[in-house]
Write a protein that holds these residues in place. Structure first.
Motif, PDB file in Angstrom:
ATOM      1  N   VAL A  41       0.856  -1.203   0.000  1.00  0.00           N
ATOM      2  CA  VAL A  41       0.000   0.000   0.000  1.00  0.00           C
ATOM      3  C   VAL A  41       0.886   1.246   0.000  1.00  0.00           C
ATOM      4  O   VAL A  41       0.658   2.193  -0.764  1.00  0.00           O
ATOM      5  CB  VAL A  41      -0.936   0.006   1.232  1.00  0.00           C
ATOM      6  N   LEU A 131      -2.486  -2.962 -11.895  1.00  0.00           N
ATOM      7  CA  LEU A 131      -3.355  -3.494 -10.846  1.00  0.00           C
ATOM      8  C   LEU A 131      -4.453  -4.385 -11.432  1.00  0.00           C
ATOM      9  O   LEU A 131      -4.855  -5.372 -10.824  1.00  0.00           O
ATOM     10  CB  LEU A 131      -3.974  -2.346 -10.045  1.00  0.00           C
ATOM     11  N   THR A 160      -4.054  -5.533   1.526  1.00  0.00           N
ATOM     12  CA  THR A 160      -5.353  -4.891   1.756  1.00  0.00           C
ATOM     13  C   THR A 160      -5.210  -3.536   2.427  1.00  0.00           C
ATOM     14  O   THR A 160      -4.219  -3.256   3.108  1.00  0.00           O
ATOM     15  CB  THR A 160      -6.250  -5.779   2.647  1.00  0.00           C
ATOM     16  N   LEU A 166      -6.060  -4.413  -2.999  1.00  0.00           N
ATOM     17  CA  LEU A 166      -5.657  -3.326  -3.893  1.00  0.00           C
ATOM     18  C   LEU A 166      -6.242  -3.473  -5.290  1.00  0.00           C
ATOM     19  O   LEU A 166      -6.400  -2.491  -6.012  1.00  0.00           O
ATOM     20  CB  LEU A 166      -4.127  -3.261  -3.974  1.00  0.00           C
ATOM     21  N   GLY A 239      -6.227   0.374  -5.500  1.00  0.00           N
ATOM     22  CA  GLY A 239      -4.886   0.943  -5.604  1.00  0.00           C
ATOM     23  C   GLY A 239      -4.853   2.227  -6.414  1.00  0.00           C
ATOM     24  O   GLY A 239      -4.126   3.170  -6.077  1.00  0.00           O
TER      25      GLY A 239
END
Length: 316
Positions: A41, A131, A160, A166, A239
């Motif tokens: 993240v 992603l 997460t 994401l 994301g």
């Protein structure tokens, strides 16, 4: 790798992948756990920081271009009024020529202020593609993107934010938790977009620039852009929403610093800056001339501060 226009994005996807994995390596070296987790993240946040640092020179060009567009508005309105109702070729040509000369005089053009946003768009879509393909890469159905191989893709996809992966998209996930996180991020993304635009238009524009057709367009965009993001956000992975929200927060901070230190002439921000400087000068027993003279004179302690004109002081 897909063909067509997506093939043009692949080099940018490769760069995005390397920045993310490099940032992840740095965070794990600092003590964060490897594999799925918060380090991935934070790697998206690091991606924003790297991209925005690279774009700082373009940001200042954007500020100068926007300021030039603001300062030329009274002259632009005069040209429009001069040729209003004239549709003959000679008048149209003269209007175009005078408008281009005005752009040259102020060192700006209508597209310069949009350049950083346009340059970020390929990065935005490249991150979206990375992603969006994580699941296919982790299952072996898609080629690796740079260092993001099957195992790395599985780790990123499993990472997460408050329970939302994401790669989760509002329209395709069945998780209520993921949908709540996506909605919260969409609200944050739309709100930061609104306040970023409002900060630039309301506080750093002279009064003349707040009137006329261009001002009306800017006000319309102030409300239209957040609405567009709110509607389209349901198609973005978590994301990407993180990336865009952090980008907006960075823009707000960058603009706040720039507007505070270098406000546009005639704007509300400039008035507040001049008042602040005057208060500081008065507290130190100094006299500050009007902004155009920008001279400071020190007075003996205890003597009352008197406003003086520059020419009058010289005669004395």
């Amino acid at each position: 790798m897909d063909g067509g226009i997506f093939a043009l994005l692949y080099p940018i996807e490769w760069v995005v992948a390397w920045i993310m994995t490099g940032s992840h390596t740095l965070f794990t070296a600092l003590g964060l756990p490897e594999g799925p987790g918060v380090a991935w993240v934070l790697s998206i946040v690091a991606l924003v920081i790297v991209i925005r640092i690279v774009l700082i020179p373009l940001f200042f060009k954007q500020i100068r271009a926007s300021r030039g567009m603001q300062m030329m508005q009274p002259e632009m309105q005069a040209i429009q009024k001069k040729y209003k109702g004239k549709t003959d070729p000679a008048s149209r040509e003269a209007m175009t020529r005078e408008t281009m000369e005005l752009y040259k005089k102020h060192g700006t053009n209508p597209f310069a202020s949009c350049l950083p946003i346009l340059l970020q768009s390929p990065i935005f879509f490249a991150l979206f593609r990375v992603l969006n393909n994580l699941k296919s890469i982790s299952e072996g159905n898609h080629d690796a993107i740079g260092p993001i191989n099957q195992q790395v893709a599985a780790d990123i996809e499993s990472s997460t934010l408050f329970g939302a992966q994401l790669s989760d998209v509002f329209m395709s996930t069945d998780s209520l938790t993921s949908r709540i996180v996506v909605i919260a991020l969409i609200v944050a993304m739309s709100a930061t977009t609104f306040f970023t635009q409002r900060q630039l238009t309301m506080k750093n524009m002279p009064k003349a620039a707040l009137e006329g057709p261009m001002a009306s367009t800017q006000k319309m965009m102030l409300y239209l852009l957040p609405l567009v993001f709110a509607i389209s956000g349901v198609n973005f992975p978590v994301g990407v929403l993180i990336y865009w929200t952090v980008t907006n927060i960075w823009s707000m901070g960058q603009q706040f610093y720039t507007i505070k230190r270098m406000p546009a002439p005639g704007s509300e921000a400039e008035r507040l800056l001049n008042e602040k400087r005057a208060r500081k000068a008065a507290a130190k027993g100094l006299v500050i001339d009007a902004p155009e003279t920008a001279e400071v004179t020190e007075l003996p302690r205890g003597q009352r501060v008197q406003p003086q004109r520059k020419n009058r002081r010289k005669k004395g």
